[in-house]
Write a protein that holds these residues in place. Sequence first.
Motif, PDB file in Angstrom:
ATOM      1  N   ALA A 147      48.476   8.407  -2.672  1.00 63.04           N
ATOM      2  CA  ALA A 147      49.366   7.697  -1.758  1.00 63.04           C
ATOM      3  C   ALA A 147      49.728   8.560  -0.561  1.00 63.04           C
ATOM      4  O   ALA A 147      49.701   9.789  -0.625  1.00 63.04           O
ATOM      5  N   ALA A 148      50.044   7.908   0.539  1.00 60.26           N
ATOM      6  CA  ALA A 148      50.451   8.645   1.725  1.00 60.26           C
ATOM      7  C   ALA A 148      51.758   9.388   1.482  1.00 60.26           C
ATOM      8  O   ALA A 148      51.961  10.505   1.964  1.00 60.26           O
ATOM      9  N   SER A 149      52.648   8.788   0.725  1.00 60.48           N
ATOM     10  CA  SER A 149      53.941   9.405   0.426  1.00 60.48           C
ATOM     11  C   SER A 149      54.419   8.864  -0.911  1.00 60.48           C
ATOM     12  O   SER A 149      54.331   7.663  -1.166  1.00 60.48           O
ATOM     13  N   THR A 150      54.913   9.755  -1.769  1.00 62.49           N
ATOM     14  CA  THR A 150      55.396   9.354  -3.089  1.00 62.49           C
ATOM     15  C   THR A 150      56.760   9.965  -3.343  1.00 62.49           C
ATOM     16  O   THR A 150      56.938  11.184  -3.235  1.00 62.49           O
ATOM     17  N   LYS A 151      57.701   9.116  -3.673  1.00 61.22           N
ATOM     18  CA  LYS A 151      59.026   9.570  -4.085  1.00 61.22           C
ATOM     19  C   LYS A 151      59.181   9.234  -5.553  1.00 61.22           C
ATOM     20  O   LYS A 151      59.040   8.079  -5.964  1.00 61.22           O
ATOM     21  N   VAL A 152      59.475  10.239  -6.380  1.00 60.50           N
ATOM     22  CA  VAL A 152      59.589  10.062  -7.819  1.00 60.50           C
ATOM     23  C   VAL A 152      61.060   9.981  -8.204  1.00 60.50           C
ATOM     24  O   VAL A 152      61.868  10.818  -7.791  1.00 60.50           O
ATOM     25  N   CYS A 153      61.402   8.955  -8.989  1.00 53.84           N
ATOM     26  CA  CYS A 153      62.770   8.754  -9.442  1.00 53.84           C
ATOM     27  C   CYS A 153      62.784   8.839 -10.964  1.00 53.84           C
ATOM     28  O   CYS A 153      61.991   8.184 -11.639  1.00 53.84           O
TER      29      CYS A 153
END
Length: 290
Positions: free
Chosen positions: A37-43
């Motif tokens: 992915a271009a950008s991944t934010k993990v929660c």
Amino acid sequence: MATSPTSDQLLVIIDPVARHTDGESVRIAKDVLSAGAASTKVCLPDDPEEFARALSRRGSRRPVVIGDDRALMLAVALLHRQRTLAETVLSVVPVGAALGVSHALGVPTGAVAAARAVLDGAERRLDVLVDDSDGVVLGVLRIPPVPLAPRPEPSVADAGLPQSGGHPWLRTYQSLFRTLVPSRPARLSAAPGPPGPARLRIEVDGVTLIDLDQPVEAVSVTPGSSGTAVVRVRPLSLGAVAVPLEARGRTVTVSGADFRYRADAAVAGPVRVRTWTVREGALGLMLPER
């Protein structure tokens, strides 16, 4: 209908039970998503407020749930309550023991294949059932409820893990799940025997399919296509062969004596009347290209 995803920016929400039960699959899925992915934010939500807050503040990011069927159901229920389900493109990487709903919807088995579908697949609009208590059914609705096979670990919606570890956030998740799904799933260790026949009135688009004078052995309602549900009724055989009944329609109302039903992975009820309405294309799910 399949369309291309609207964003290559992902919000990856990792179910806490998935982290506990199969950390290796979670790690693999996270690595594949982060690399592609271009950008991944993990929660990593530890309570239901964090789960709901992550979804509501996702912005342009596409939400990806890593977890089992009940984690998927929780995300869908939250999005529905926020009235953002229809505008959301949801993805799921099935991790856990209870994965029948996810797989029936077309999500691949295996962390790598499912993560690749998140990145390279296409959005498909799927019909769902919404009942008059605001519950959502993704797969099959069954009356009477069919017990699930035992599974080795509890999901995010169950009472908690063995007492040796002590995970209070699981009990908190269960509390939220019970507010979003009409009734707590029955404990499998104490599952009752096969239920007897029921006397129900079943109406499809206002037309009575079967009435109270004919007991039934089983009823199933499944979102079909083009905004209709498939209703199948198996009447109780009273000496002669009972012919199964089938109808299609947009609304299904069941009434009669108190009855329970299984909606995906949860058992709800008892209720005396419930109406389900098909919401055409209400769920946008990322699935492999055909």
